[in-house]
Design a protein around this motif. Structure first.
Motif, PDB file in Angstrom:
ATOM      1  N   CYS A   1       0.845  -1.183   0.000  1.00 37.75           N
ATOM      2  CA  CYS A   1       0.000   0.000   0.000  1.00 37.75           C
ATOM      3  C   CYS A   1       0.886   1.241   0.000  1.00 37.75           C
TER       4      CYS A   1
ATOM      5  N   TYR B   1       0.215  -7.205   0.358  1.00 39.99           N
ATOM      6  CA  TYR B   1      -0.918  -7.994  -0.119  1.00 39.99           C
ATOM      7  C   TYR B   1      -0.489  -8.766  -1.355  1.00 39.99           C
TER       8      TYR B   1
ATOM      9  N   ALA C   1      -5.633  -9.336  -2.941  1.00 43.47           N
ATOM     10  CA  ALA C   1      -6.171  -7.975  -3.003  1.00 43.47           C
ATOM     11  C   ALA C   1      -7.136  -7.816  -4.167  1.00 43.47           C
TER      12      ALA C   1
ATOM     13  N   CYS D   1      -4.549   0.142  -0.298  1.00 51.37           N
ATOM     14  CA  CYS D   1      -5.277  -1.035   0.171  1.00 51.37           C
ATOM     15  C   CYS D   1      -6.709  -0.620   0.479  1.00 51.37           C
TER      16      CYS D   1
END
Length: 70
Positions: A25, A34, A39, A51
């Motif tokens: 992120c 992620y 995601a 995110c």
């Protein structure tokens, strides 16, 4: 958008293996990892990737600013 193989575990599945690329992120202070598939990332993002938590927080901040301006 940062996209790399990271040794930290994915926030969603907890996996730390290389089952896919890791997205980080771009929100200052977040930088949570992620997997792209965890995601639900599809395609190519130009610019920053946020995110879901940071994206929702940003939407809440925009709503608060709009309400204060009204």
């Amino acid at each position: 958008m940062q996209m790399l193989t990271d040794e930290r575990p994915c926030v969603v599945c907890g996996g730390g293996d290389d089952q896919g690329d890791i997205l980080l992120c771009d929100t200052l202070g977040c930088n949570q990892p992620y997997h792209t598939h965890c995601a639900l990332f599809e395609g190519l993002v130009l610019g920053d990737w946020l995110c879901q938590i940071c994206e929702q927080a940003g939407e809440a901040d925009e709503d608060d600013a709009a309400a204060a301006a009204a």
